[in-house]
Write a protein that holds these residues in place. Structure first.
Motif, mmCIF file in Angstrom:
data_model
loop_
_atom_site.group_PDB
_atom_site.id
_atom_site.type_symbol
_atom_site.label_atom_id
_atom_site.label_comp_id
_atom_site.label_asym_id
_atom_site.label_seq_id
_atom_site.Cartn_x
_atom_site.Cartn_y
_atom_site.Cartn_z
ATOM 1 N N MET A 1 0.839 -1.193 0.000
ATOM 2 C CA MET A 1 0.000 0.000 0.000
ATOM 3 C C MET A 1 0.876 1.246 0.000
ATOM 4 N N ILE A 2 0.549 2.196 -0.859
ATOM 5 C CA ILE A 2 1.246 3.474 -0.915
ATOM 6 C C ILE A 2 0.321 4.527 -0.321
ATOM 7 N N SER A 3 0.794 5.200 0.741
ATOM 8 C CA SER A 3 -0.043 6.211 1.383
ATOM 9 C C SER A 3 -0.119 7.460 0.518
ATOM 10 N N GLU A 4 -1.102 8.301 0.813
ATOM 11 C CA GLU A 4 -1.330 9.512 0.037
ATOM 12 C C GLU A 4 -1.531 10.704 0.970
ATOM 13 N N THR A 5 -1.165 11.861 0.484
ATOM 14 C CA THR A 5 -1.376 13.102 1.220
ATOM 15 C C THR A 5 -1.526 14.240 0.227
ATOM 16 N N ASP A 6 -2.162 15.305 0.664
ATOM 17 C CA ASP A 6 -2.269 16.467 -0.218
ATOM 18 C C ASP A 6 -0.915 17.154 -0.378
ATOM 19 N N THR A 7 -0.222 17.363 0.753
ATOM 20 C CA THR A 7 1.022 18.137 0.736
ATOM 21 C C THR A 7 2.111 17.428 1.517
ATOM 22 N N LEU A 131 5.057 7.231 -0.849
ATOM 23 C CA LEU A 131 3.767 7.895 -0.721
ATOM 24 C C LEU A 131 3.569 8.814 -1.909
ATOM 25 N N ARG A 132 2.325 9.133 -2.156
ATOM 26 C CA ARG A 132 1.980 10.065 -3.221
ATOM 27 C C ARG A 132 1.524 11.378 -2.594
#
Length: 400
Positions: A1-7, A131-132
């Motif tokens: 799993m690759i986590s994601e965040t806005d910034t 992460l993205r």
């Protein structure tokens, strides 16, 4: 799993922590990476004092109670906005307390790679996690940009080093150490080398070493304030304009801006270093490096003179180059080369919008990397409040 965040914010120095504090207050979706105040904790001599005044040594948070003055008042520590030099240890403790209070979710892992990923970015961390992020803020510390004279290329670090590599100076006890430079870092190092028991020498191209004027203990008169108004970078109209109107700097012709940034506030040291410097450091002025070579027992330095005097040859156990920092996009090795090549640059620094965004949508730069776009204030901690407020507004808007 690759986590994601806005910034994703890369860097946890004054600029990175200030942006993160504002994002945290706005309940934004963000991640911030890096060891808190790493440069201040590892790349500056133990025991030194900050060059900046107390009022200009704050990290920025939108809540009250976040200044250095607040921290010192709570703990009964000495503080004055202009007349009391700030010990490095006090500032570091204040910064770490700021991080715990306003950036509680700091991730101390290191970002090793940033590549384009569609309309966003993919980041790799030093433990292999990825992460993205839709947006990336590069708040890299100045140690990425340590500048060394080409004449010392190829010499081993055991003999020649940059000032940013020295925290504890006790290992130089009894040795002859030559510091190259005349700025605050050079003078600080020279003084603390002497205090550590080294035979301390400073070499500078300038005809003399400059120090700021000592505080008068009272309010400056009206004429003095009109002649040289105060600012977060020190007295003077140019410094005041840099602090009050950084957007105006963007109107200056591009070909002039790099040199203005480089020349603003030339080499100068804090007033309280003058007496120990003059009493404990050998000073050689009006000389520049001509040749540096390794010899059996250390380093041989040949110094040229601009006025036609014969070269001067010196021997030293070690040479420390306190020759400053120069922003260079190519030194940010964690940015993918293809990504770096997309960033429009001026004098090796990214050209930024009024919101600190580069020509690559979603990629922002702060601190020294932003100085050619916003002026000399970005070279100093005093610029973190302006930058954090301006960039946070855009980051939140774009992520919505």
């Amino acid at each position: 799993m690759i986590s994601e965040t806005d910034t994703a914010v890369i860097g946890a120095g004054p600029y990175g922590l200030s942006v993160a504090a504002h994002l945290h207050h706005r309940r934004a979706d963000f991640r911030v990476f890096g060891r808190p105040l790493d440069t201040w904790r590892t790349a500056m001599p133990r025991g030194m004092y900050l060059k900046s005044d107390g009022f200009a040594s704050n990290l920025s948070a939108p809540e009250p109670g976040a200044t250095l003055a607040d921290y010192c008042l709570e703990r009964g520590l000495p503080y004055h906005p202009t007349d009391e030099p700030v010990p490095l240890e006090t500032f570091v403790d204040y910064g770490l307390d700021f991080q715990r209070r306003y950036v509680p979710d700091l991730d101390e892992r290191t970002v090793t790679s940033v590549v384009r990923n569609g309309r966003g970015f993919r980041l790799a961390l030093d433990d292999g996690e990825e992460l993205r992020a839709k947006q990336v803020v590069v708040a890299a510390g100045i140690t990425h940009f340590a500048s060394m004279p080409q004449l010392v290329d190829g010499l081993p670090p055991e003999l020649v080093s940059h000032s940013s590599t020295h925290r504890d100076l006790e290992r130089f006890e009894g040795q002859q150490v030559t510091v190259i430079g005349a700025g605050a870092s050079a003078v600080n190092l020279a003084v603390w080398l002497a205090r550590a028991g080294a035979r301390s020498r400073l070499v500078t191209r300038a005809p003399s070493v400059h120090f700021s004027s000592p505080p008068t203990g009272g309010r400056r008169g009206l004429l003095a304030r009109l002649h040289k108004p105060g600012s977060g970078l020190g007295p003077g109209w140019r410094s005041r304009a840099s602090c009050d109107a950084p957007d105006l700097f963007r109107l200056v012709p591009a070909r002039w801006r790099p040199e203005i940034v480089r020349r603003h506030l030339g080499p100068s040291s804090a007033w309280h270093l003058k007496e120990p410097f003059e009493s404990s450091v050998e000073v050689i002025t009006s000389r520049s490096l001509q040749r540096v070579t390794a010899v059996d027992d250390g380093v041989r330095i040949v110094l040229a003179s601009a006025d036609g005097r014969p070269p001067l040859t010196l021997e030293s156990d070690h040479v420390i180059c306190a020759t400053g920092y120069r922003a260079d996009l190519q030194r940010l090795g964690f940015l993918d080369p293809a990504l770096r090549s997309e960033v429009r640059a001026l004098a090796k620094t990214p050209v930024l919008s009024r919101h600190f965004e580069s020509s690559v949508p979603g990629l922002y730069f702060l601190g020294l990397s932003a100085a050619v776009s916003f002026g000399p204030m970005m070279r100093f901690m005093f610029g973190d409040s302006f930058a954090a407020r301006r960039i946070t507004q855009d980051l939140v808007r774009c992520a919505a």
